[in-house]
Design a protein around this motif. Structure first.
Motif, PDB file in Angstrom:
ATOM      1  N   LYS A   1      40.228  39.367  39.616  1.00 16.92           N
ATOM      2  CA  LYS A   1      39.304  40.131  38.793  1.00 16.92           C
ATOM      3  C   LYS A   1      39.690  39.467  37.234  1.00 16.92           C
ATOM      4  O   LYS A   1      38.740  39.018  36.425  1.00 16.92           O
ATOM      5  CB  LYS A   1      39.721  41.472  38.417  1.00 16.92           C
ATOM      6  N   THR A   2      40.978  39.347  36.907  1.00 14.81           N
ATOM      7  CA  THR A   2      41.212  38.880  35.550  1.00 14.81           C
ATOM      8  C   THR A   2      40.785  37.409  35.347  1.00 14.81           C
ATOM      9  O   THR A   2      40.245  37.120  34.427  1.00 14.81           O
ATOM     10  CB  THR A   2      42.851  38.979  35.298  1.00 14.81           C
ATOM     11  N   SER A   3      40.768  36.672  36.532  1.00 17.61           N
ATOM     12  CA  SER A   3      40.375  35.326  36.448  1.00 17.61           C
ATOM     13  C   SER A   3      39.023  35.168  36.262  1.00 17.61           C
ATOM     14  O   SER A   3      38.218  34.464  35.301  1.00 17.61           O
ATOM     15  CB  SER A   3      40.671  34.525  37.628  1.00 17.61           C
TER      16      SER A   3
ATOM     17  N   MET B   1      36.709  43.840  29.029  1.00 16.36           N
ATOM     18  CA  MET B   1      37.991  44.528  29.097  1.00 16.36           C
ATOM     19  C   MET B   1      38.705  44.473  30.376  1.00 16.36           C
ATOM     20  O   MET B   1      38.230  44.758  31.204  1.00 16.36           O
ATOM     21  CB  MET B   1      37.601  45.949  28.469  1.00 16.36           C
ATOM     22  N   ASP B   2      39.780  44.069  30.153  1.00 10.50           N
ATOM     23  CA  ASP B   2      40.776  43.828  31.283  1.00 10.50           C
ATOM     24  C   ASP B   2      41.854  45.137  31.386  1.00 10.50           C
ATOM     25  O   ASP B   2      42.912  45.074  30.947  1.00 10.50           O
ATOM     26  CB  ASP B   2      41.619  42.551  31.345  1.00 10.50           C
ATOM     27  N   GLU B   3      41.384  46.190  32.222  1.00 14.00           N
ATOM     28  CA  GLU B   3      42.431  47.166  32.469  1.00 14.00           C
ATOM     29  C   GLU B   3      42.944  47.721  31.176  1.00 14.00           C
ATOM     30  O   GLU B   3      44.219  47.803  30.915  1.00 14.00           O
ATOM     31  CB  GLU B   3      43.383  46.880  33.469  1.00 14.00           C
ATOM     32  N   PRO B   4      41.897  48.077  30.085  1.00 14.21           N
ATOM     33  CA  PRO B   4      42.452  48.270  29.006  1.00 14.21           C
ATOM     34  C   PRO B   4      43.262  49.670  28.900  1.00 14.21           C
ATOM     35  O   PRO B   4      44.144  49.695  27.969  1.00 14.21           O
ATOM     36  CB  PRO B   4      41.140  48.633  28.058  1.00 14.21           C
TER      37      PRO B   4
HETATM   38 MG    MG Z   1      44.361  41.508  36.564  1.00 14.64          MG
END
Ligand code: MG
Ligand code: ADP
Lengths: 252, 281
Positions: free
Chosen positions: B73-75, B184-187
């Motif tokens: 997901k982050t990638s 937004m990444d797991e904010p």
């Molecule tokens: Mg991640």
């Protein structure tokens, strides 16, 4: 309030304790005064030879402070240059790494030959000793910027020079601070070793001179003045560094 | 631009803050573009995390992306943000134009600079771009801090703030950038349930009208905030939208989304199981 008072008194208590132990050792060993003078004898020398001590101390302190200032200036500039320009990094970094392995003290005689018996050779000596820890600590800090911050700066469309100045430099200040602390602790050694090798003034010179004449009490007095200055300088720098990076304490 | 046109409330009197239109046509939430990702691929050590992956985000809507940890997901988010090191693929808006300069990125860590006050952290973008920080910008920063409930903390450094407060400063900084696309990444991952719940409502309000991709591991968060919900699962990973977002505009009250939470949890559990089996194989 009592805690604050205690904190101020503690160093004096430690000092008094050390003096008492020193005196006790002197009594117990019955060492002759020309081997180990007691604190009272040293105190006496300190008072009676004060004008002479002060003159020489002034020379040494100037050397140390000039060396510290120059070393800090050159070190930060070098670290910035190495961190920001790749060609400089390629050429200068190996030189820096290799030169760190050279014992700076070994250079002292050469510096005296080149720069003479005056202050210059000692200032250069102290500068060299300070230069390396400051440069490598600051460069290390500049290189290790939190990658997340750099990503953020990139998405913000930040300019390279601005990112260096607003992000990488402040982020590296704690590292520079610890480099400076190390440098401050070794700076007096640089100046005194320089004086031992060849000089006509300074506490190092005075100690050699007194040594040759078996004036051990004067030697101890000179050592005492140097130690007080070195400790005072260290704590001053430590305070200034903490004040310059107040967020470091908050983060913990 | 509803939020910039409102008066500043408490301290601003009749003043109206407008964001200076320095960044040409595309700036602001009103022109929020759709986003197209085509043929995204990522492999580490010969393991394909995803390959030929397509993703479309509707303009002006919040898309929530869920999936087991380590699925990529982050990638994927970083690929869209232009920060990808290893991932590749074509990324653009729905007109095929690059997104550069239109994205605000909020990582899982708050990434606040510890030596700057909350206000100065909000002004980081202008500062790094070399824009002169005007009184209007400062006022806008204060206005945003007030909106996230931190008017009093404007001069405090991050070290003096709690986790929830720091995350709110980070949210305000993301909004300060005023970009039409927000990633937004797991904010809110590190926060307690109540704080998270409050921040979700705030975020939905402040982000409305922008194109948002929100990575989360919290099904409730996805169901409350997402106009649409995607699950990334498998190896190589695929996207699926088998669990539809509930009706109604975000932020939806928790009790209105409770019935879908079970379905989404089941879907995520299956994805995690599949991930484990793929890892063992
Ligand atoms: Mg991640
Ligand atoms: N620099 C890297 N080197 C090797 N593997 C990496 C690297 N970055 C990420 N990965 C791997 O890629 C996978 C996906 O990572 P990530 O995108 O962070 O997943 P998610 O955000 O879904 O948890 C993880 O399994 C991780 O181990």
């Amino acid at each position: 309030m009592p805690e604050a008072v205690r904190r101020v008194l503690r160093p004096f208590a430690i000092l008094a304790g050390l003096l008492a132990i020193w005196q006790a050792v002197q009594w117990a060993s019955q060492a002759p005064a020309y081997i180990l003078p007691g604190p009272l004898a040293v105190g006496e020398a300190l008072l009676s030879r004060w004008p002479q001590l002060a003159n020489h101390a002034w020379v040494t302190f100037t050397e140390i402070l000039l060396g510290l200032g120059l070393g800090l200036l050159l070190g930060t500039v070098s670290a910035l240059a190495i961190a920001s320009f790749r060609p400089i990094r390629r050429w200068l970094l190996p030189v820096l790494v290799v030169s760190q392995a050279i014992p700076v003290f070994a250079l002292a005689p050469i510096l005296v030959v080149w720069l003479g018996y005056g202050m210059a050779s000692k200032v250069v000596m102290a500068t060299l000793i300070i230069y390396f820890p400051v440069t490598s600590a600051f460069f290390d800090g500049l290189r290790r910027t939190e990658p997340g911050w750099l990503d953020l700066a990139r998405t913000m469309g930040g300019k390279r020079a601005r990112i260096l100045w607003h992000l990488r430099v402040p982020a590296a200040l704690p590292a520079l601070g610890s480099g400076l602390r190390v440098a401050t602790a070794v700076a007096p050694i640089g100046a005194v070793v320089g004086e031992w090798v060849g000089s006509s003034a300074g506490l190092g010179y005075l100690m050699l001179h007194a040594n040759a004449r078996m004036q051990v009490d004067l030697m101890f007095a000179a050592l005492f003045v140097l130690a007080v200055f070195a400790v005072g300088l260290y704590f001053t720098v430590d305070r200034l560094v903490s004040r310059a990076v107040p967020w470091q304490a908050e983060e913990r | 631009m509803t939020q910039s046109d409102q008066p500043a409330g408490a301290h601003g009197g009749a003043r109206v803050y407008r964001f200076p239109k320095s960044r040409t046509a595309a700036a602001g939430a009103s022109e929020a573009p759709g986003i197209c990702v085509r043929g995204a691929h990522l492999a580490f050590d010969g393991v394909q995390l995803f390959d030929r992956l397509d993703l479309d985000l509707r303009g002006g809507e919040i898309t929530c992306l869920l999936g087991p940890s380590g699925v990529g997901k982050t990638s994927l988010l970083r690929l869209i943000a232009g920060l990808a090191e290893a991932a590749g693929g074509r990324v653009g808006d729905d007109q095929g134009q690059p997104l550069q300069g239109r994205i605000a990125y909020m990582a899982q860590q708050d990434l606040l600079l510890p030596w700057l006050s909350a206000r100065a952290n909000l002004l980081l973008g202008p500062r790094l771009r070399g824009e002169t920080v005007s009184g209007a910008m400062r006022a806008r920063a204060d206005d945003l801090l007030q909106r996230v409930g931190l008017a009093e903390a404007a001069d405090a450094r991050p070290g003096a703030l709690s986790g929830g407060m720091r995350q709110r400063v980070a949210l305000a900084r993301t909004l300060m950038e005023d970009r039409p696309v927000v990633l937004m990444d797991e904010p809110f991952a590190g926060l307690d349930a109540i704080t998270r719940y409050e921040l979700q409502a705030l975020a939905a309000d402040l982000l409305s009208g922008r194109t948002v991709l929100l990575v989360t591991h919290d099904p409730l968060e996805a169901l409350r905030l997402g106009h649409s919900i995607r699950v990334l699962a498998g190896r190589p990973a695929r996207l699926d939208d088998s669990v539809a977002a509930p009706p109604g505009a975000p932020p939806r009250p928790a009790d209105q989304v409770a019935d879908r939470q079970g379905a989404l949890l089941d879907r995520l559990a299956a994805a995690k199981r599949a991930q484990r089996e793929a890892g063992d194989a």
